[in-house]
Design a protein around this motif. Sequence first.
Motif, PDB file in Angstrom:
ATOM      1  N   ALA A  63       5.669 -46.395 120.407  1.00  0.00           N
ATOM      2  CA  ALA A  63       5.982 -45.330 119.454  1.00  0.00           C
ATOM      3  C   ALA A  63       5.263 -45.552 118.129  1.00  0.00           C
ATOM      4  CB  ALA A  63       7.487 -45.248 119.232  1.00  0.00           C
ATOM      5  N   HIS A  64       5.199 -46.790 117.687  1.00  0.00           N
ATOM      6  CA  HIS A  64       4.473 -47.079 116.446  1.00  0.00           C
ATOM      7  C   HIS A  64       3.012 -46.656 116.573  1.00  0.00           C
ATOM      8  CE1 HIS A  64       3.043 -49.394 112.929  1.00  0.00           C
ATOM      9  NE2 HIS A  64       2.025 -49.710 113.712  1.00  0.00           N
ATOM     10  N   ASP A  65       2.372 -47.024 117.674  1.00  0.00           N
ATOM     11  CA  ASP A  65       0.949 -46.724 117.845  1.00  0.00           C
ATOM     12  C   ASP A  65       0.694 -45.231 118.028  1.00  0.00           C
ATOM     13  OD1 ASP A  65       0.477 -49.429 117.660  1.00  0.00           O
ATOM     14  OD2 ASP A  65       0.345 -49.746 119.830  1.00  0.00           O
ATOM     15  N   GLN A  66       1.576 -44.555 118.744  1.00  0.00           N
ATOM     16  CA  GLN A  66       1.392 -43.126 118.981  1.00  0.00           C
ATOM     17  C   GLN A  66       1.758 -42.282 117.760  1.00  0.00           C
ATOM     18  OE1 GLN A  66       0.334 -41.271 121.745  1.00  0.00           O
ATOM     19  NE2 GLN A  66      -0.463 -43.202 122.549  1.00  0.00           N
ATOM     20  N   ALA A  67       2.596 -42.834 116.892  1.00  0.00           N
ATOM     21  CA  ALA A  67       2.959 -42.199 115.617  1.00  0.00           C
ATOM     22  C   ALA A  67       3.474 -40.775 115.791  1.00  0.00           C
ATOM     23  CB  ALA A  67       1.776 -42.222 114.653  1.00  0.00           C
ATOM     24  N   PRO A  68       4.557 -40.577 116.548  1.00  0.00           N
ATOM     25  CA  PRO A  68       5.136 -39.232 116.642  1.00  0.00           C
ATOM     26  C   PRO A  68       5.801 -38.788 115.345  1.00  0.00           C
ATOM     27  CG  PRO A  68       6.565 -40.827 117.709  1.00  0.00           C
ATOM     28  CD  PRO A  68       5.310 -41.562 117.334  1.00  0.00           C
ATOM     29  N   TRP A  69       6.091 -39.731 114.470  1.00  0.00           N
ATOM     30  CA  TRP A  69       6.709 -39.465 113.175  1.00  0.00           C
ATOM     31  C   TRP A  69       5.841 -40.065 112.061  1.00  0.00           C
ATOM     32  CZ3 TRP A  69      11.895 -42.442 114.323  1.00  0.00           C
ATOM     33  CH2 TRP A  69      12.590 -41.798 115.357  1.00  0.00           C
ATOM     34  N   ILE A  70       6.111 -39.633 110.858  1.00  0.00           N
ATOM     35  CA  ILE A  70       5.816 -40.480 109.698  1.00  0.00           C
ATOM     36  C   ILE A  70       7.056 -41.345 109.527  1.00  0.00           C
ATOM     37  CG2 ILE A  70       5.362 -40.595 107.226  1.00  0.00           C
ATOM     38  CD1 ILE A  70       4.058 -37.866 107.399  1.00  0.00           C
ATOM     39  N   PHE A  71       6.903 -42.630 109.772  1.00  0.00           N
ATOM     40  CA  PHE A  71       8.034 -43.557 109.663  1.00  0.00           C
ATOM     41  C   PHE A  71       8.348 -43.764 108.184  1.00  0.00           C
ATOM     42  CE2 PHE A  71       5.971 -44.572 113.686  1.00  0.00           C
ATOM     43  CZ  PHE A  71       7.043 -44.541 114.563  1.00  0.00           C
ATOM     44  N   LEU A  72       9.572 -43.504 107.804  1.00  0.00           N
ATOM     45  CA  LEU A  72       9.957 -43.597 106.398  1.00  0.00           C
ATOM     46  C   LEU A  72      10.873 -44.792 106.160  1.00  0.00           C
ATOM     47  CD1 LEU A  72      10.320 -39.792 105.556  1.00  0.00           C
ATOM     48  CD2 LEU A  72       8.437 -41.332 104.991  1.00  0.00           C
ATOM     49  N   ASN A  73      12.150 -44.574 105.910  1.00  0.00           N
ATOM     50  CA  ASN A  73      12.983 -45.668 105.414  1.00  0.00           C
ATOM     51  C   ASN A  73      14.320 -45.758 106.129  1.00  0.00           C
ATOM     52  OD1 ASN A  73      13.367 -43.132 103.598  1.00  0.00           O
ATOM     53  ND2 ASN A  73      15.267 -44.296 103.284  1.00  0.00           N
ATOM     54  N   ARG A  74      14.863 -46.934 106.090  1.00  0.00           N
ATOM     55  CA  ARG A  74      16.270 -47.129 106.416  1.00  0.00           C
ATOM     56  C   ARG A  74      17.076 -46.708 105.206  1.00  0.00           C
ATOM     57  NH1 ARG A  74      18.972 -52.646 108.837  1.00  0.00           N
ATOM     58  NH2 ARG A  74      21.015 -51.740 109.337  1.00  0.00           N
ATOM     59  N   GLN A  75      18.049 -45.852 105.424  1.00  0.00           N
ATOM     60  CA  GLN A  75      18.854 -45.388 104.299  1.00  0.00           C
ATOM     61  C   GLN A  75      19.974 -46.369 103.989  1.00  0.00           C
ATOM     62  OE1 GLN A  75      19.963 -41.153 103.609  1.00  0.00           O
ATOM     63  NE2 GLN A  75      22.038 -41.842 104.012  1.00  0.00           N
ATOM     64  N   PHE A  76      20.218 -46.571 102.718  1.00  0.00           N
ATOM     65  CA  PHE A  76      21.403 -47.285 102.285  1.00  0.00           C
ATOM     66  C   PHE A  76      22.471 -46.240 101.947  1.00  0.00           C
ATOM     67  CE2 PHE A  76      19.935 -51.718 100.739  1.00  0.00           C
ATOM     68  CZ  PHE A  76      19.131 -51.854 101.857  1.00  0.00           C
ATOM     69  N   SER A  77      23.696 -46.516 102.349  1.00  0.00           N
ATOM     70  CA  SER A  77      24.802 -45.654 101.965  1.00  0.00           C
ATOM     71  C   SER A  77      25.266 -46.066 100.574  1.00  0.00           C
ATOM     72  CB  SER A  77      25.954 -45.778 102.973  1.00  0.00           C
ATOM     73  OG  SER A  77      25.547 -45.351 104.253  1.00  0.00           O
ATOM     74  N   VAL A  78      25.136 -45.172  99.629  1.00  0.00           N
ATOM     75  CA  VAL A  78      25.493 -45.454  98.240  1.00  0.00           C
ATOM     76  C   VAL A  78      26.602 -44.486  97.832  1.00  0.00           C
ATOM     77  CG1 VAL A  78      24.656 -45.730  95.884  1.00  0.00           C
ATOM     78  CG2 VAL A  78      23.108 -46.141  97.815  1.00  0.00           C
ATOM     79  N   TYR A  79      27.796 -45.016  97.651  1.00  0.00           N
ATOM     80  CA  TYR A  79      28.960 -44.205  97.342  1.00  0.00           C
ATOM     81  C   TYR A  79      29.402 -44.420  95.901  1.00  0.00           C
ATOM     82  CZ  TYR A  79      29.371 -44.249 102.474  1.00  0.00           C
ATOM     83  OH  TYR A  79      29.122 -44.160 103.818  1.00  0.00           O
ATOM     84  N   GLY A  80      29.921 -43.363  95.315  1.00  0.00           N
ATOM     85  CA  GLY A  80      30.667 -43.495  94.074  1.00  0.00           C
ATOM     86  C   GLY A  80      32.147 -43.479  94.418  1.00  0.00           C
ATOM     87  N   VAL A  81      32.912 -44.425  93.874  1.00  0.00           N
ATOM     88  CA  VAL A  81      34.311 -44.592  94.262  1.00  0.00           C
ATOM     89  C   VAL A  81      35.189 -44.692  93.022  1.00  0.00           C
ATOM     90  CG1 VAL A  81      35.943 -45.942  95.641  1.00  0.00           C
ATOM     91  CG2 VAL A  81      33.535 -45.859  96.303  1.00  0.00           C
ATOM     92  N   SER A  82      36.312 -44.015  93.056  1.00  0.00           N
ATOM     93  CA  SER A  82      37.290 -44.125  91.975  1.00  0.00           C
ATOM     94  C   SER A  82      37.955 -45.493  92.018  1.00  0.00           C
ATOM     95  CB  SER A  82      38.351 -43.037  92.124  1.00  0.00           C
ATOM     96  OG  SER A  82      39.440 -43.279  91.252  1.00  0.00           O
ATOM     97  N   GLU A  83      38.209 -46.052  90.852  1.00  0.00           N
ATOM     98  CA  GLU A  83      38.871 -47.348  90.781  1.00  0.00           C
ATOM     99  C   GLU A  83      40.333 -47.280  91.227  1.00  0.00           C
ATOM    100  OE1 GLU A  83      37.621 -50.077  90.586  1.00  0.00           O
ATOM    101  OE2 GLU A  83      35.868 -50.143  89.290  1.00  0.00           O
ATOM    102  N   ARG A  84      40.869 -46.091  91.401  1.00  0.00           N
ATOM    103  CA  ARG A  84      42.238 -45.974  91.886  1.00  0.00           C
ATOM    104  C   ARG A  84      42.322 -46.210  93.400  1.00  0.00           C
ATOM    105  NH1 ARG A  84      43.019 -40.827  94.168  1.00  0.00           N
ATOM    106  NH2 ARG A  84      45.273 -41.004  93.982  1.00  0.00           N
ATOM    107  N   VAL A  85      41.152 -46.295  94.060  1.00  0.00           N
ATOM    108  CA  VAL A  85      41.103 -46.420  95.516  1.00  0.00           C
ATOM    109  C   VAL A  85      40.508 -47.770  95.909  1.00  0.00           C
ATOM    110  CG1 VAL A  85      40.160 -45.460  97.657  1.00  0.00           C
ATOM    111  CG2 VAL A  85      40.860 -43.935  95.805  1.00  0.00           C
TER     112      VAL A  85
END
Length: 548
Positions: free
Chosen positions: A508-530
Amino acid sequence: MTGDDRVDRRAFLKLTGGAAATAALAGCSGTGGSEGGGESTEEPTESGGESTEMSTEAPEEGGSESMGDFPVTIVQGTMPSGLDPHDHRETPTDVVMLHAYEGVLTRTADGTITESLATGYERVDGENTVTFEIREDVSFHNGDALTPEDVAYSINRIVQEDVGFASPQRDQLAGVTGAEATGETTVTVSNDGLNPIVFSEFATYCDVVQQRWVEERSKAEVGQDMNGTGPFQLASYTEDEEVVFEPFGDYWGDPVEVTELTFRAASEAGTRVNQLLQGEADVVVNVPPQEVQRVNDNADTRIAAAPSTRIIYNAMRYDVEPFSSQAFRQAMNYAVDLDSIVENVLGGFGSPTGQPTLEGFVGHNPDVDPYAYDPDEAERLVEESGFAGAEIELNTPVGRYLKDLEIAQAVAGFIDELPNVSATVRQRDFGSLVDELLTGNIEDKPPWYLIGWGEATFDGGLVMTALLTSDGALSSWSNEEFDTLLSDAGNQAGDTREATLQEANALAHDQAPWIFLNRQFSVYGVSERVAWEPRSDERIDASAMSPN
């Protein structure tokens, strides 16, 4: 553009990037904890996914809300596409579903397979079947008892088109051909071969519904109501606006502390952050890097982040010029400065990829690196492809993934810097884009689009089957050699299967069916009450929330 123009663009990316991620991540723990697995000894109990340690200590008593109401509001980028648990492929919808519906197996926060509606599971020796022992103390939200027939029906509703409808989740139970109740508490599941990942699939997918309840309603009615076995039951639903849950009093498991759970959506990241800071939301998704410091500096909110199981990529339809050329597809990968996007657009909340399978997943190939940034090689390959002068348009959702529009703009900008390709961006509604991707016809898909895929099974075989095989649910590519490798892997186990999947990743890397981008990080905003910590599989589980 000239070389100086390229330098100016890189400077622009640095100026518009955002806060560094290291400080935010330093104060955030990931996932941890474990529970016992099932009876099977043939399946791994560990996911192998990337995770960090999470405290499992109970919160101190005496918090401001520990003795009273504890409502929680979660704001995602999009609302659920409906309430039918078998008629969607989007994580925001799945996050809503998991509070009302359950599967036979589940995963702990660190990815360990454990029982849910099943009390045991095993593979039948010498046969392509597995069995589940179903709990006897479970009620649906309408008060009816769960039966093995309900479990078998739920499986068949996904894998058999003549049971209700053609579920878009069919490949999530790849290899499963059907199920039947074979005893007072037993369900037997048939497979088309060994199916080495069958328990991993059931630990991640297949919400159980009540057969009678579904069959008494039209498809539209099932999509507007809920009747599961989960810890929360539906209180109200306003399509495209709000889903409200309340605790289910007869839940078979531990009681929840959240007294009312509300889901809303805001596609604009700034809107979500403002709602968090103003106390209108308790958890918001995809906080952009430039907002991290503002969230952390506020006394009532914090950032919680974890590497996710999601890849972000640009699919290119192999049947449409100029993407029909392997040389052109490779050129698109060489044209993009992926390290710059990760650093300056994502603020470090991501990592570059060069294959469909993430590190830590079964089948990841450690010898395959991301494409290097080489605009001269990109220009040469475009000429070699015969498509010099091509004009291409990148379709992208807005607000579904972390900085999705900005990533798309950066990708198109780098490609547009090539002297022999012109690239632009088209902003799309996420729902309409997904509708085009899920028709099953490659002709309905845009020629070039940004999309993400999260695979909570931590299995590269499922990722590649769904996204890259000729008949995959979201595939925009077809390659006979690749299809053969994935077919072979479906009947292999252990090191043999691992090696086959690694070979598929290299191809798959060699055939390049995609532009390989990034692994996403989950970034949350959280209330301090939780009190809550994020998981790598992107599940936002309100059952794990308690007052701080």
